[in-house]
Enzyme design. Structure first.
Site, mmCIF file in Angstrom:
data_model
loop_
_atom_site.group_PDB
_atom_site.id
_atom_site.type_symbol
_atom_site.label_atom_id
_atom_site.label_comp_id
_atom_site.label_asym_id
_atom_site.label_seq_id
_atom_site.Cartn_x
_atom_site.Cartn_y
_atom_site.Cartn_z
ATOM 1 N N SER A 1 28.019 59.958 94.424
ATOM 2 C CA SER A 1 27.839 61.302 94.625
ATOM 3 C C SER A 1 28.837 62.202 93.851
ATOM 4 C CB SER A 1 28.048 61.632 96.034
ATOM 5 O OG SER A 1 26.971 60.839 96.959
ATOM 6 N N HIS B 1 32.542 64.918 96.764
ATOM 7 C CA HIS B 1 31.840 65.707 96.190
ATOM 8 C C HIS B 1 32.545 67.017 95.621
ATOM 9 C CE1 HIS B 1 28.172 64.585 98.946
ATOM 10 N NE2 HIS B 1 28.732 63.449 98.385
#
Length: 295
Positions: free
Chosen positions: A199, A246
């Protein structure tokens, strides 16, 4: 009066470059007579030639690499613009299959700060000298939904970016973003929390895609809406997602992507790879500081 108006109208309707139709130009290749913009012009002994004619053997004396068509970031245009994206997807899938076949492998690949926890001296994790976890965790998944979502995102974001940046710059963006996400997760997360997934790198692709679309004057609303949706999931405590990875990947992707598509041509490679080096230097500083704190 009528003749003057007619001439003015004709001057305003210049043809578009054969490789960049949105760029009007009054220059044509002296060999094939196709219109070419300043970016596509290759100096000849007399006038200019287009990249296609130069590759066909113009005898201008330029190095072969100087006459190759280039992407917006200066990368070489290749036959398969998704090759690296396919390889990255394949590596992630291969690691996922290996983890499913041998579950004990998972604990050796995930990102974990330190184990055992304080007050014991760490013998495992990044603080224990296992720095490779910053990289291996980028390719590790344990749930089908997790790898499925990430690989779909990688495919739809990575392919166009690879084509726009070129292979080397795309790969640099991917790893810089992924490492930045890993480093921020290591710095801010609990040292005993395991983090895994692509991610961080994918959020870097989100950031670079937004920069690229802005550079090409495309409508940013679709990518912004998709990014906002992902950020809502990121900060939802019910999903147990590493927001640090993230955000770290997103910020690195925005910075690196901006350098990739806005670097001036004369110093393009220096600025692009220099920016990557600076981001990696920040990653190293964060990692060293956190290791010193946990050691």
């Amino acid at each position: 009066m009528d003749q003057a108006a007619s001439s003015s109208q004709g001057a305003q309707s210049l043809p578009g470059c054969y490789r960049h139709p949105d760029r009007e130009t009054g220059i044509r290749c002296i060999r094939c007579e196709r219109p070419i913009c300043p970016e596509c012009m290759v100096s000849a002994s007399v006038g200019f030639q287009c990249p296609d004619c130069v590759r066909g053997g113009s005898g201008t004396g330029h190095a072969p690499t100087a006459t190759q068509p280039r992407t917006i970031a200066g990368g070489t245009i290749v036959a398969d613009p998704r090759l690296l994206t396919k390889i990255l997807v394949g590596i992630n899938v291969a690691v996922f299959i290996a983890v499913q076949a041998r579950s004990a492998l998972l604990s050796d690949l995930v990102l974990i700060g330190a184990w055992p926890p304080a007050p014991f001296a760490p013998t495992e994790g990044v603080a224990g000298g296992e720095w490779y976890r910053l990289v291996t965790s980028m390719f590790t998944h344990n749930e089908v939904w997790h790898i499925g979502f990430n690989m779909l995102s990688l495919w739809f974001l990575g392919g166009p970016l690879e084509a726009a940046l070129g292979r080397a710059r795309y790969l640099a963006l991917y790893f810089v973003s992924g490492l930045a996400g890993s480093a921020l997760a290591y710095l801010l997360s609990s040292p005993t929390t395991a983090t895994l997934g692509a991610s961080g790198a994918i959020f870097g692709l989100f950031g670079a895609t937004a920069v690229l679309m802005r550079r090409q004057n495309y409508d940013l609303r679709p990518i912004i809406a998709l990014l906002v949706i992902n950020l809502i999931f990121t900060f939802n405590p019910g999903f147990n997602i590493s927001w640090q990875a993230h955000i770290g990947g997103l910020v690195a992707g925005l910075i690196t992507g901006y350098a990739m598509v806005h670097a001036p041509r004369k110093r393009r490679a220096l600025i692009q790879y220099g920016t990557c080096a600076l981001v990696l230097a920040v990653v190293m500083v964060m990692t060293i500081l956190r290791t010193a704190q946990l050691g």
